[in-house]
Design an enzyme around this catalytic site. Structure first.
Site, PDB file in Angstrom:
ATOM      1  N   ASP A   1      -8.877  -7.954  -5.588  1.00 28.06           N
ATOM      2  CA  ASP A   1      -9.491  -7.983  -6.921  1.00 28.06           C
ATOM      3  C   ASP A   1     -10.165  -9.306  -7.311  1.00 28.06           C
ATOM      4  O   ASP A   1     -10.021  -9.760  -8.451  1.00 28.06           O
ATOM      5  CB  ASP A   1      -8.439  -7.625  -7.981  1.00 28.06           C
ATOM      6  CG  ASP A   1      -7.835  -6.246  -7.773  1.00 28.06           C
ATOM      7  OD1 ASP A   1      -8.247  -5.542  -6.831  1.00 28.06           O
ATOM      8  OD2 ASP A   1      -6.936  -5.867  -8.552  1.00 28.06           O
TER       9      ASP A   1
ATOM     10  N   LYS B   1      -9.504   0.801  -6.586  1.00 29.95           N
ATOM     11  CA  LYS B   1      -8.145   1.228  -6.943  1.00 29.95           C
ATOM     12  C   LYS B   1      -7.976   1.318  -8.462  1.00 29.95           C
ATOM     13  O   LYS B   1      -8.342   0.394  -9.181  1.00 29.95           O
ATOM     14  CB  LYS B   1      -7.120   0.268  -6.348  1.00 29.95           C
ATOM     15  CG  LYS B   1      -7.196  -1.165  -6.859  1.00 29.95           C
ATOM     16  CD  LYS B   1      -6.187  -2.024  -6.110  1.00 29.95           C
ATOM     17  CE  LYS B   1      -6.001  -3.394  -6.666  1.00 29.95           C
ATOM     18  NZ  LYS B   1      -5.614  -3.522  -8.055  1.00 29.95           N
TER      19      LYS B   1
ATOM     20  N   LYS C   1      -2.549  -1.095 -10.294  1.00 30.48           N
ATOM     21  CA  LYS C   1      -2.321  -2.491  -9.933  1.00 30.48           C
ATOM     22  C   LYS C   1      -2.075  -2.585  -8.423  1.00 30.48           C
ATOM     23  O   LYS C   1      -2.567  -3.491  -7.769  1.00 30.48           O
ATOM     24  CB  LYS C   1      -1.136  -3.061 -10.721  1.00 30.48           C
ATOM     25  CG  LYS C   1      -1.313  -3.024 -12.249  1.00 30.48           C
ATOM     26  CD  LYS C   1      -2.597  -3.689 -12.703  1.00 30.48           C
ATOM     27  CE  LYS C   1      -2.723  -3.688 -14.220  1.00 30.48           C
ATOM     28  NZ  LYS C   1      -4.113  -4.002 -14.650  1.00 30.48           N
TER      29      LYS C   1
ATOM     30  N   THR D   1      -4.132 -10.941  -9.654  1.00 29.46           N
ATOM     31  CA  THR D   1      -3.317 -12.102  -9.960  1.00 29.46           C
ATOM     32  C   THR D   1      -2.008 -12.007  -9.181  1.00 29.46           C
ATOM     33  O   THR D   1      -1.569 -10.922  -8.849  1.00 29.46           O
ATOM     34  CB  THR D   1      -3.003 -12.223 -11.474  1.00 29.46           C
ATOM     35  OG1 THR D   1      -2.306 -11.047 -11.920  1.00 29.46           O
ATOM     36  CG2 THR D   1      -4.269 -12.376 -12.285  1.00 29.46           C
TER      37      THR D   1
ATOM     38  N   CYS E   1      -1.420  -7.665  -9.515  1.00 29.85           N
ATOM     39  CA  CYS E   1      -1.934  -6.786  -8.449  1.00 29.85           C
ATOM     40  C   CYS E   1      -1.529  -7.241  -7.045  1.00 29.85           C
ATOM     41  O   CYS E   1      -1.328  -6.411  -6.157  1.00 29.85           O
ATOM     42  CB  CYS E   1      -3.437  -6.656  -8.573  1.00 29.85           C
ATOM     43  SG  CYS E   1      -3.888  -5.726 -10.049  1.00 29.85           S
TER      44      CYS E   1
ATOM     45  N   GLN F   1      15.740 -14.383  -0.242  1.00 27.88           N
ATOM     46  CA  GLN F   1      16.636 -13.435   0.425  1.00 27.88           C
ATOM     47  C   GLN F   1      16.135 -13.073   1.825  1.00 27.88           C
ATOM     48  O   GLN F   1      16.167 -11.902   2.232  1.00 27.88           O
ATOM     49  CB  GLN F   1      16.805 -12.165  -0.420  1.00 27.88           C
ATOM     50  CG  GLN F   1      17.235 -12.435  -1.862  1.00 27.88           C
ATOM     51  CD  GLN F   1      17.459 -11.159  -2.639  1.00 27.88           C
ATOM     52  OE1 GLN F   1      18.353 -10.386  -2.333  1.00 27.88           O
ATOM     53  NE2 GLN F   1      16.615 -10.925  -3.647  1.00 27.88           N
TER      54      GLN F   1
HETATM   55  N1  TIU Z   1      -5.905  -7.491 -10.467  1.00 28.72           N
HETATM   56  C1  TIU Z   1      -4.964  -7.719 -11.381  1.00 28.72           C
HETATM   57  O1  TIU Z   1      -4.049  -8.490 -11.191  1.00 28.72           O
HETATM   58  N2  TIU Z   1      -5.126  -7.043 -12.597  1.00 28.72           N
HETATM   59  C2  TIU Z   1      -4.659  -7.509 -13.797  1.00 28.72           C
HETATM   60  O2  TIU Z   1      -4.845  -6.876 -14.823  1.00 28.72           O
HETATM   61  N3  TIU Z   1      -4.007  -8.715 -13.779  1.00 28.72           N
HETATM   62  C3  TIU Z   1      -3.581  -9.425 -14.852  1.00 28.72           C
HETATM   63  O3  TIU Z   1      -2.880 -10.435 -14.642  1.00 28.72           O
HETATM   64  N4  TIU Z   1      -3.923  -9.059 -16.067  1.00 28.72           N
END
Ligand code: TIU
Length: 221
Positions: A24, A129, A132, A158, A162, A202
Site C-alpha cells: 500500500d 485489496k 487491511k 502502515t 495493513c 516469542q
Molecule cells: N494500508 C493501511 O495500513 N491502511 C490504513 O488504513 N492504515 C492506517 O494506518 N490508517
C-alpha cells in the site's frame, strides 16, 4: 540457503522461494488530501521511507526475485466496501468521497495510485485489496503457490495496520515472513516499535525483522 541477519535470530532464506511484498505505498497514505490525512494523520512520516523501499525493490529486481505490490482500494460502486468500514469514525473524507486527488481509495483514481517513485514495472503483480490484509478477498495465496513462493519479505505501510495484518495472515497460511524495518512506517512511531516487537517476540511468533542493508547483502550473495 542463505542466512539473513535478523531478529530474533537469522532468517533462513531460500532465494528461489522468496518474494518481496510492498504493501500500500499509495498516494492516499503518503500525500496531503488523501485517506491517511483525512483520518487526522501526519502523512509526512510515510514519504520518508520511500528511498529505503525503493532500494529494497531495486535489490529484488536486480536479484531476479519477484516483487508484488498491493493497493488498498475499492470498486467505484462501493460494492466491496462494508458500511462498517466506510462509516467508521469521523474522517474529513470517507472512502468513496471526492477529494483533491479524486475519489478516496477508489480503484483507478489518481490518489489511489502507487507513488510514482515506487511504481510497479511490467511483469510485477499488483494486488487490489479491499481489506487491511492482502490475503482477504484476493488471489494472492494462489499467485504465490503457483510460483512456489514460501517466504515473504515485507515493506510498506502502515506497520501495525495493513503490514501486520498481512504478515499474520501469511504466517497462518504457512509462509515465513520477514519485515524490513526501515522500509515500513506508521503514523505513530510507538505503534511501529510495538508492532516490530510483537512480530518477533516469542521466537518469531509472527515473523522476523531485519535491516534493509542486511536483506540486500544476503540476496545478492
Ligand atoms: N494500508 C493501511 O495500513 N491502511 C490504513 O488504513 N492504515 C492506517 O494506518 N490508517
Amino acid at each position: 540457503m542463505v542466512d539473513i541477519k535478523a531478529e530474533p535470530f537469522a532468517f533462513p532464506a531460500r532465494p528461489k522461494q522468496l518474494a518481496l511484498i510492498v504493501i500500500d505505498m499509495q498516494r492516499d497514505f503518503a500525500e496531503p488530501g488523501g485517506f491517511g490525512e483525512s483520518l487526522g494523520n501526519d502523512v509526512s512520516r510515510i514519504t520518508k521511507i520511500v528511498p529505503d523501499v525503493k532500494r529494497l525493490i531495486q535489490g529484488f529486481r536486480k536479484a531476479g526475485l519477484p516483487v508484488i505490490h498491493t493497493m488498498e482500494c475499492h470498486r467505484p460502486d462501493l460494492s466491496d466496501l462494508p458500511p462498517a468500514k466506510r462509516d467508521r469514525g469521523n474522517p474529513l473524507l470517507r472512502i468513496g468521497d471526492e477529494g483533491p486527488m479524486g475519489r478516496i481509495l477508489i480503484a483507478g483514481e489518481p490518489g489511489t495510485a502507487i507513488l510514482p517513485q515506487l511504481a510497479p514495472i511490467d511483469g510485477e503483480v499488483v494486488i487490489e485489496k479491499p481489506g487491511k490484509g492482502a490475503f482477504y478477498a484476493t488471489d494472492l495465496d494462489d499467485i504465490l503457490k503457483r510460483r512456489t513462493i514460501t517466504q515473504l519479505v515485507f515493506a510498506g505501510v502502515t506497520t501495525e495496520v495493513c503490514v501486520q495484518t498481512t504478515m499474520r495472515e501469511a504466517n497462518d497460511r504457512g509462509y515465513e515472513c520477514l519485515l524490513a524495518e526501515e522500509a515500513t512506517e506508521s503514523y505513530f512511531p510507538e505503534f511501529k516499535a510495538a508492532a516490530i516487537a510483537m512480530i518477533r517476540a516469542q521466537g518469531a511468533i509472527v515473523g522476523w525483522t531485519a535491516h534493509v542493508d542486511d536483506i540486500l547483502e544476503a540476496i545478492h550473495a
